[in-house]
Scaffold this motif. Structure first.
Motif, PDB file in Angstrom:
ATOM      1  N   LYS A 114      24.129  38.760 -17.623  1.00  0.00           N
ATOM      2  CA  LYS A 114      24.148  37.290 -17.796  1.00  0.00           C
ATOM      3  C   LYS A 114      24.370  36.943 -19.266  1.00  0.00           C
ATOM      4  N   PHE A 115      23.680  37.691 -20.134  1.00  0.00           N
ATOM      5  CA  PHE A 115      23.802  37.466 -21.578  1.00  0.00           C
ATOM      6  C   PHE A 115      25.246  37.702 -22.024  1.00  0.00           C
ATOM      7  N   TYR A 116      25.788  38.858 -21.641  1.00  0.00           N
ATOM      8  CA  TYR A 116      27.169  39.188 -22.038  1.00  0.00           C
ATOM      9  C   TYR A 116      28.175  38.183 -21.466  1.00  0.00           C
ATOM     10  N   SER A 117      27.952  37.766 -20.222  1.00  0.00           N
ATOM     11  CA  SER A 117      28.843  36.759 -19.615  1.00  0.00           C
ATOM     12  C   SER A 117      28.832  35.486 -20.449  1.00  0.00           C
TER      13      SER A 117
ATOM     14  N   ILE B 104      30.838  35.944 -23.711  1.00  0.00           N
ATOM     15  CA  ILE B 104      32.295  35.952 -23.493  1.00  0.00           C
ATOM     16  C   ILE B 104      32.799  34.554 -23.149  1.00  0.00           C
ATOM     17  N   LEU B 105      32.074  33.849 -22.283  1.00  0.00           N
ATOM     18  CA  LEU B 105      32.506  32.501 -21.871  1.00  0.00           C
ATOM     19  C   LEU B 105      32.504  31.537 -23.052  1.00  0.00           C
ATOM     20  N   LEU B 106      31.529  31.676 -23.949  1.00  0.00           N
ATOM     21  CA  LEU B 106      31.520  30.855 -25.169  1.00  0.00           C
ATOM     22  C   LEU B 106      32.773  31.153 -25.985  1.00  0.00           C
ATOM     23  N   GLU B 107      33.066  32.443 -26.139  1.00  0.00           N
ATOM     24  CA  GLU B 107      34.250  32.895 -26.886  1.00  0.00           C
ATOM     25  C   GLU B 107      35.527  32.319 -26.275  1.00  0.00           C
TER      26      GLU B 107
ATOM     27  N   ASP C 239      25.056  26.850 -29.832  1.00  0.00           N
ATOM     28  CA  ASP C 239      26.493  26.850 -30.173  1.00  0.00           C
ATOM     29  C   ASP C 239      27.314  26.142 -29.095  1.00  0.00           C
ATOM     30  N   ASN C 240      26.989  26.425 -27.826  1.00  0.00           N
ATOM     31  CA  ASN C 240      27.700  25.764 -26.713  1.00  0.00           C
ATOM     32  C   ASN C 240      27.533  24.253 -26.783  1.00  0.00           C
TER      33      ASN C 240
ATOM     34  N   GLU D 111      30.121  26.873 -18.360  1.00  0.00           N
ATOM     35  CA  GLU D 111      29.890  28.137 -17.645  1.00  0.00           C
ATOM     36  C   GLU D 111      29.011  29.065 -18.477  1.00  0.00           C
ATOM     37  N   SER D 112      29.246  29.073 -19.779  1.00  0.00           N
ATOM     38  CA  SER D 112      28.458  29.909 -20.676  1.00  0.00           C
ATOM     39  C   SER D 112      26.988  29.474 -20.643  1.00  0.00           C
ATOM     40  N   ILE D 113      26.769  28.166 -20.681  1.00  0.00           N
ATOM     41  CA  ILE D 113      25.407  27.623 -20.632  1.00  0.00           C
ATOM     42  C   ILE D 113      24.715  28.072 -19.335  1.00  0.00           C
ATOM     43  N   ALA D 114      25.447  27.967 -18.223  1.00  0.00           N
ATOM     44  CA  ALA D 114      24.868  28.338 -16.919  1.00  0.00           C
ATOM     45  C   ALA D 114      24.410  29.794 -16.915  1.00  0.00           C
TER      46      ALA D 114
END
Length: 204
Positions: free
Chosen positions: A74-77, A80-83, A114-115, A89-92
């Motif tokens: 979840k953390f890595y997802s 990556i989604l923030l990037e 950051d998001n 989606e990153s927040i979720a």
């Protein structure tokens, strides 16, 4: 009697659950290898979504939510989604992640900040940066999060609060040279702004 039978049933259930969890953990870890490899090779899309042969972090997080490997996925997802600029989606993903790890949990809060900064939700951003700075507060990371907190407060024109965040870096983390230099610079700029505003009218 019935009491002993019930106790045995509970014990067997616990063992069965533990065995299942261990197997889940092992499977999740095995599936994570490829995703980590893709991430290290800078193939963010493959790391997130996988391919026909290997699952990505997103799938691992969904398939093994209660394992350590699934939690990390979840953390890595989220990273990556923030990037990739997929902030909601990153927040979720990051909101589903939780860890008692000194570095990871604070980092997750900062990434949530950051998001929200990217989405121009500065109040939420400030709240997450505050959490990141206060989580097992330490010299290595807290000053970075306090700088971000200051900038999020500036975006809301809460200049006196931002100055407090910069002061905390200067006073509490004086060995963090880079952040202290930045904090002093930002603080001086804000104090000038506050002074000018006092000359021209009401200020908070």
């Amino acid at each position: 009697g019935a009491g002993l039978g019930l106790i045995l049933l509970v014990v067997i259930s616990i063992f069965a659950y533990q065995f299942w969890m261990d197997r889940q953990e092992k499977e999740a870890q095995e599936e994570t290898f490829a995703a980590v490899y893709f991430l290290e090779s800078d193939s963010l899309n493959l790391a997130l979504n996988g391919n026909d042969s290997y699952p990505g972090f997103k799938e691992i997080a969904a398939d093994y939510p209660s394992t350590k490997a699934g939690n990390l996925a979840k953390f890595y997802s989220g990273v990556i989604l923030l990037e990739q600029g997929k902030y909601q989606e990153s927040i979720a993903q990051l909101e589903k992640f939780s860890s008692s790890d000194l570095i990871l949990q604070a980092r997750a809060y900062a990434l949530l900040g950051d998001n929200h900064m990217e989405l121009e939700k500065y109040t939420e951003a400030a709240s997450f940066y505050q959490k990141a700075a206060d989580y097992k507060s330490n010299e290595q990371f807290s000053p970075q999060y306090l700088l971000k907190l200051g900038l999020a407060l500036e975006k809301q024109e809460k200049y006196t609060e931002a100055i407090k965040a910069y002061d905390r870096i200067i006073n509490d983390f004086y060995r963090a040279n880079t952040e202290v230099t930045d904090a002093k610079k930002y603080k001086a700029r804000l104090e000038t702004l506050v002074e000018e505003a006092k000359q021209t009218g009401p200020f908070r």
